[in-house]
Design an enzyme around this catalytic site. Structure first.
Site, PDB file in Angstrom:
ATOM      1  N   ASN A  84       0.827  -1.205   0.000  1.00  0.00           N
ATOM      2  CA  ASN A  84       0.000   0.000   0.000  1.00  0.00           C
ATOM      3  C   ASN A  84       0.868   1.264   0.000  1.00  0.00           C
ATOM      4  OD1 ASN A  84      -2.058  -1.815   0.174  1.00  0.00           O
ATOM      5  ND2 ASN A  84      -2.360  -1.574   2.398  1.00  0.00           N
ATOM      6  N   HIS A  92       5.851  -0.537  -2.741  1.00  0.00           N
ATOM      7  CA  HIS A  92       5.390   0.217  -3.914  1.00  0.00           C
ATOM      8  C   HIS A  92       5.434   1.722  -3.695  1.00  0.00           C
ATOM      9  CE1 HIS A  92       2.938  -3.625  -5.051  1.00  0.00           C
ATOM     10  NE2 HIS A  92       4.215  -3.750  -5.285  1.00  0.00           N
ATOM     11  N   CYS A 122      12.091  13.828  -7.637  1.00  0.00           N
ATOM     12  CA  CYS A 122      12.486  14.569  -8.837  1.00  0.00           C
ATOM     13  C   CYS A 122      12.892  13.602  -9.951  1.00  0.00           C
ATOM     14  CB  CYS A 122      13.660  15.491  -8.509  1.00  0.00           C
ATOM     15  SG  CYS A 122      14.250  16.381  -9.974  1.00  0.00           S
ATOM     16  N   CYS A 138      16.460  21.562  -8.831  1.00  0.00           N
ATOM     17  CA  CYS A 138      16.935  21.646 -10.225  1.00  0.00           C
ATOM     18  C   CYS A 138      15.837  22.044 -11.199  1.00  0.00           C
ATOM     19  CB  CYS A 138      17.544  20.301 -10.643  1.00  0.00           C
ATOM     20  SG  CYS A 138      16.298  19.025 -10.913  1.00  0.00           S
ATOM     21  N   GLY A 158      -5.158  -9.051   3.251  1.00  0.00           N
ATOM     22  CA  GLY A 158      -5.839  -8.136   2.333  1.00  0.00           C
ATOM     23  C   GLY A 158      -5.147  -7.927   1.012  1.00  0.00           C
ATOM     24  N   THR A 159      -4.663  -9.036   0.411  1.00  0.00           N
ATOM     25  CA  THR A 159      -4.077  -8.890  -0.919  1.00  0.00           C
ATOM     26  C   THR A 159      -4.568 -10.015  -1.822  1.00  0.00           C
ATOM     27  OG1 THR A 159      -2.016  -8.728  -2.193  1.00  0.00           O
ATOM     28  CG2 THR A 159      -1.944 -10.086  -0.188  1.00  0.00           C
ATOM     29  N   ASN A 183      -8.189 -12.723   4.333  1.00  0.00           N
ATOM     30  CA  ASN A 183      -8.670 -12.037   3.140  1.00  0.00           C
ATOM     31  C   ASN A 183     -10.187 -12.194   3.025  1.00  0.00           C
ATOM     32  OD1 ASN A 183      -7.322 -10.499   0.934  1.00  0.00           O
ATOM     33  ND2 ASN A 183      -8.579 -11.859  -0.325  1.00  0.00           N
ATOM     34  N   GLU A 194     -11.969 -12.480   0.279  1.00  0.00           N
ATOM     35  CA  GLU A 194     -12.321 -13.501  -0.739  1.00  0.00           C
ATOM     36  C   GLU A 194     -11.160 -14.476  -0.873  1.00  0.00           C
ATOM     37  OE1 GLU A 194     -14.285 -10.022  -3.590  1.00  0.00           O
ATOM     38  OE2 GLU A 194     -12.157 -10.493  -3.546  1.00  0.00           O
TER      39      GLU A 194
HETATM   40  C1  BV8 Z   1       8.128  -5.565 -11.590  1.00  0.00           C
HETATM   41  C2  BV8 Z   1       1.630   1.600  -6.832  1.00  0.00           C
HETATM   42  C3  BV8 Z   1       9.880  -6.298 -12.786  1.00  0.00           C
HETATM   43  C4  BV8 Z   1       1.006   2.458  -7.864  1.00  0.00           C
HETATM   44  C5  BV8 Z   1       1.297  -0.690  -7.585  1.00  0.00           C
HETATM   45  C6  BV8 Z   1       2.853  -7.411 -17.925  1.00  0.00           C
HETATM   46  C7  BV8 Z   1       3.231  -6.108 -18.206  1.00  0.00           C
HETATM   47  C8  BV8 Z   1       3.938  -5.324 -17.282  1.00  0.00           C
HETATM   48  C9  BV8 Z   1       4.275  -5.861 -16.053  1.00  0.00           C
HETATM   49  C10 BV8 Z   1       3.871  -7.155 -15.787  1.00  0.00           C
HETATM   50  C11 BV8 Z   1       3.176  -7.928 -16.685  1.00  0.00           C
HETATM   51  N1  BV8 Z   1       2.934  -9.146 -16.119  1.00  0.00           N
HETATM   52  C12 BV8 Z   1       3.446  -9.164 -14.866  1.00  0.00           C
HETATM   53  C13 BV8 Z   1       4.044  -7.980 -14.675  1.00  0.00           C
HETATM   54  C14 BV8 Z   1       4.719  -7.571 -13.486  1.00  0.00           C
HETATM   55  C15 BV8 Z   1       3.800  -6.569 -12.778  1.00  0.00           C
HETATM   56  C16 BV8 Z   1       2.562  -7.302 -12.312  1.00  0.00           C
HETATM   57  O1  BV8 Z   1       2.638  -8.095 -11.381  1.00  0.00           O
HETATM   58  N2  BV8 Z   1       1.445  -7.026 -12.974  1.00  0.00           N
HETATM   59  C17 BV8 Z   1       0.227  -7.739 -12.622  1.00  0.00           C
HETATM   60  C18 BV8 Z   1      -0.926  -6.748 -12.543  1.00  0.00           C
HETATM   61  C19 BV8 Z   1      -0.001  -8.824 -13.674  1.00  0.00           C
HETATM   62  N3  BV8 Z   1       4.557  -6.119 -11.664  1.00  0.00           N
HETATM   63  C20 BV8 Z   1       5.298  -5.020 -11.842  1.00  0.00           C
HETATM   64  O2  BV8 Z   1       5.343  -4.342 -12.849  1.00  0.00           O
HETATM   65  C21 BV8 Z   1       6.159  -4.680 -10.631  1.00  0.00           C
HETATM   66  N4  BV8 Z   1       7.490  -4.518 -11.102  1.00  0.00           N
HETATM   67  O3  BV8 Z   1       7.684  -6.679 -11.597  1.00  0.00           O
HETATM   68  O4  BV8 Z   1       9.298  -5.235 -12.080  1.00  0.00           O
HETATM   69  C22 BV8 Z   1      10.851  -5.682 -13.648  1.00  0.00           C
HETATM   70  C23 BV8 Z   1      12.121  -6.253 -13.649  1.00  0.00           C
HETATM   71  C24 BV8 Z   1      13.039  -5.706 -14.456  1.00  0.00           C
HETATM   72  C25 BV8 Z   1      12.733  -4.588 -15.250  1.00  0.00           C
HETATM   73  C26 BV8 Z   1      11.457  -4.027 -15.218  1.00  0.00           C
HETATM   74  C27 BV8 Z   1      10.507  -4.581 -14.416  1.00  0.00           C
HETATM   75  C28 BV8 Z   1       5.697  -3.381 -10.013  1.00  0.00           C
HETATM   76  C29 BV8 Z   1       4.333  -3.600  -9.415  1.00  0.00           C
HETATM   77  C30 BV8 Z   1       3.959  -2.373  -8.586  1.00  0.00           C
HETATM   78  C31 BV8 Z   1       2.779  -1.707  -9.241  1.00  0.00           C
HETATM   79  N5  BV8 Z   1       2.330  -0.603  -8.354  1.00  0.00           N
HETATM   80  N6  BV8 Z   1       0.911   0.333  -6.797  1.00  0.00           N
HETATM   81  C32 BV8 Z   1      -0.352   2.913  -7.426  1.00  0.00           C
HETATM   82  O5  BV8 Z   1      -0.897   2.370  -6.424  1.00  0.00           O
HETATM   83  O6  BV8 Z   1      -0.871   3.816  -8.078  1.00  0.00           O
HETATM   84  S1  BV8 Z   1       0.471  -2.161  -7.512  1.00  0.00           S
HETATM   85  C33 BV8 Z   1      -1.066  -1.985  -6.807  1.00  0.00           C
HETATM   86  O7  BV8 Z   1      -1.583  -3.323  -6.756  1.00  0.00           O
HETATM   87  C34 BV8 Z   1      -1.098  -1.519  -5.353  1.00  0.00           C
HETATM   88  O8  BV8 Z   1       0.148  -1.271  -4.778  1.00  0.00           O
HETATM   89  C35 BV8 Z   1      -1.754  -2.707  -4.667  1.00  0.00           C
HETATM   90  O9  BV8 Z   1      -1.386  -2.844  -3.364  1.00  0.00           O
HETATM   91  C36 BV8 Z   1      -1.201  -3.782  -5.500  1.00  0.00           C
HETATM   92  C37 BV8 Z   1      -1.646  -5.179  -5.280  1.00  0.00           C
HETATM   93  O10 BV8 Z   1      -3.007  -5.193  -5.184  1.00  0.00           O
HETATM   94  P1  BV8 Z   1      -3.597  -5.664  -3.763  1.00  0.00           P
HETATM   95  O11 BV8 Z   1      -2.943  -4.891  -2.679  1.00  0.00           O
HETATM   96  O12 BV8 Z   1      -3.560  -7.132  -3.681  1.00  0.00           O
HETATM   97  O13 BV8 Z   1      -5.051  -5.113  -3.884  1.00  0.00           O
HETATM   98  P2  BV8 Z   1      -6.284  -5.849  -4.595  1.00  0.00           P
HETATM   99  O14 BV8 Z   1      -7.394  -4.864  -4.723  1.00  0.00           O
HETATM  100  O15 BV8 Z   1      -5.788  -6.572  -5.808  1.00  0.00           O
HETATM  101  O16 BV8 Z   1      -6.707  -6.968  -3.536  1.00  0.00           O
HETATM  102  C38 BV8 Z   1      -7.307  -6.564  -2.314  1.00  0.00           C
HETATM  103  C39 BV8 Z   1      -7.744  -7.850  -1.640  1.00  0.00           C
HETATM  104  O17 BV8 Z   1      -8.273  -7.492  -0.374  1.00  0.00           O
HETATM  105  C40 BV8 Z   1      -8.848  -8.561  -2.406  1.00  0.00           C
HETATM  106  O18 BV8 Z   1      -8.509  -9.925  -2.514  1.00  0.00           O
HETATM  107  C41 BV8 Z   1     -10.094  -8.381  -1.530  1.00  0.00           C
HETATM  108  O19 BV8 Z   1     -10.899  -9.540  -1.495  1.00  0.00           O
HETATM  109  C42 BV8 Z   1      -9.489  -8.181  -0.160  1.00  0.00           C
HETATM  110  N7  BV8 Z   1     -10.277  -7.347   0.736  1.00  0.00           N
HETATM  111  C43 BV8 Z   1     -11.132  -6.345   0.418  1.00  0.00           C
HETATM  112  N8  BV8 Z   1     -11.642  -5.820   1.563  1.00  0.00           N
HETATM  113  C44 BV8 Z   1     -11.082  -6.505   2.593  1.00  0.00           C
HETATM  114  C45 BV8 Z   1     -10.206  -7.471   2.077  1.00  0.00           C
HETATM  115  N9  BV8 Z   1      -9.510  -8.319   2.851  1.00  0.00           N
HETATM  116  C46 BV8 Z   1      -9.667  -8.198   4.190  1.00  0.00           C
HETATM  117  N10 BV8 Z   1     -10.473  -7.287   4.769  1.00  0.00           N
HETATM  118  C47 BV8 Z   1     -11.200  -6.426   4.008  1.00  0.00           C
HETATM  119  N11 BV8 Z   1     -12.012  -5.529   4.600  1.00  0.00           N
HETATM  120 ZN    ZN Z   2      15.709  17.878  -9.017  1.00  0.00          ZN
END
Ligand code: BV8
Ligand code: ZN
Length: 244
Positions: free
Chosen positions: A107, A124, A132, A155, A192-193, A218, A220
């Site tokens: 988060n 993240h 910058c 800068c 919660g992920t 979680n 779900e």
């Molecule tokens: C990397 C910041 C490697 C920004 C975020 C194809 C193209 C491009 C990339 C990829 C690709 N395939 C795979 C990738 C890698 C990609 C990835 O995994 N993509 C996925 C979507 C397929 N990953 C990356 O790009 C990462 N970097 O791998 O680099 C690399 C190596 C070399 C060179 C270059 C690259 C970077 C990933 C970071 C992305 N940034 N956030 C912003 O927020 O604006 S990710 C974003 O999703 C958030 O941070 C969030 O936390 C994260 C994960 O989601 P969750 O936290 O799990 O949230 P979600 O809603 O999904 O789930 C919530 C859960 O809670 C649910 O299950 C729900 O049931 C439950 N819930 C709901 N309410 C409750 C609850 N549980 C309990 N109690 C409740 N009350």
């Molecule tokens: Zn700067």
């Protein structure tokens, strides 16, 4: 999940936490849901209205920095009035009772720190920090909304949100520390992920393979629910406080 097995699972986890010397928590958007923060993929999830590829990527920022900054200003306005919930607060209390405790979060809302957690690894980044694009200067700027387009005081170059976009690598130092802690913990709580985003999603498996008790809390089921040692279906704000 029947109420009985929830109770049984909670007892198992409570006993394990009472014995454990080192505990790691991995949290996702679900832990902040009860604080009012929209999750990414659940009901009314954030990405449903916007496609992550449209906004949370370096390409989108290069193409249209104003649009991407408007997306983050919208989320800053959403987040500003929100406060930690019982799950965040319980984890901050747990940290004080354990000799070794690390909170790894996906988060960017800063609610864990607001709840009092100290040893937090933000995989993240953090929406309240700006970086910058030229000299890398990192500052916290909590203005809501941030006047656009923000530029660096040192800068003059364009500032970006200090968050990790899709396709960007995580901070190697933070990632190394996260893996180190995951590999040495006895109990890991995954809260919660949806287990969608890598590399965070595979950390629970890593801990499990290393003999840790891995507990999913979680709302779900996720692809890992049947693999982790314990999986408790429910709201983090209700379940987490019962674990200690
Ligand atoms: C990397 C910041 C490697 C920004 C975020 C194809 C193209 C491009 C990339 C990829 C690709 N395939 C795979 C990738 C890698 C990609 C990835 O995994 N993509 C996925 C979507 C397929 N990953 C990356 O790009 C990462 N970097 O791998 O680099 C690399 C190596 C070399 C060179 C270059 C690259 C970077 C990933 C970071 C992305 N940034 N956030 C912003 O927020 O604006 S990710 C974003 O999703 C958030 O941070 C969030 O936390 C994260 C994960 O989601 P969750 O936290 O799990 O949230 P979600 O809603 O999904 O789930 C919530 C859960 O809670 C649910 O299950 C729900 O049931 C439950 N819930 C709901 N309410 C409750 C609850 N549980 C309990 N109690 C409740 N009350
Ligand atoms: Zn700067």
């Amino acid at each position: 999940m029947s109420q009985h097995s929830v109770e049984k699972s909670i007892c198992t986890v409570r006993d394990a936490l009472a014995e454990a010397k080192s505990v790691v928590v991995l949290s996702g958007a679900g832990i902040s849901a009860e604080s009012g923060v929209p999750t990414f993929r659940g009901q009314g999830g954030l990405w449903r209205q916007y496609r992550a590829t449209d906004l949370a990527t370096p390409e989108a920022f290069a193409r249209d920095p104003k649009l991407v900054w408007e997306f983050y200003n919208w989320r800053r306005e959403l987040l500003e009035p929100l406060r930690p919930n019982a799950a965040h607060l319980s984890l901050a209390k747990l940290e004080n009772r354990l000799s070794s405790f690390v909170l790894i979060t996906q988060n960017i809302d800063g609610l864990h720190q607001m709840a009092g957690s100290r040893n937090v690894l933000e995989l993240h980044g953090n929406i309240w920090k700006v970086r910058c694009t030229a000299c890398g200067r990192l500052t916290e700027d909590r203005r809501v909304p941030l006047p656009l387009l923000p530029t660096c005081e040192d800068c003059g170059a364009l500032l970006r949100p200090h968050v990790v976009w899709f396709g960007e690598t995580l901070d190697p130092g933070i990632l190394d520390r996260a893996y180190e802690e995951v590999l040495r913990c006895e109990v890991m709580l995954v809260i919660g992920t949806s287990g969608t985003v890598q590399p965070a999603a595979s950390m629970g498996m890593l801990a499990g393979r290393n003999g840790a008790l891995v507990v999913e809390i979680n709302l779900e089921p996720t692809p890992y629910s049947d693999i982790y040692s314990v999986s408790i279906a429910g709201k983090a704000g209700e379940i987490v406080p019962q674990l200690f």
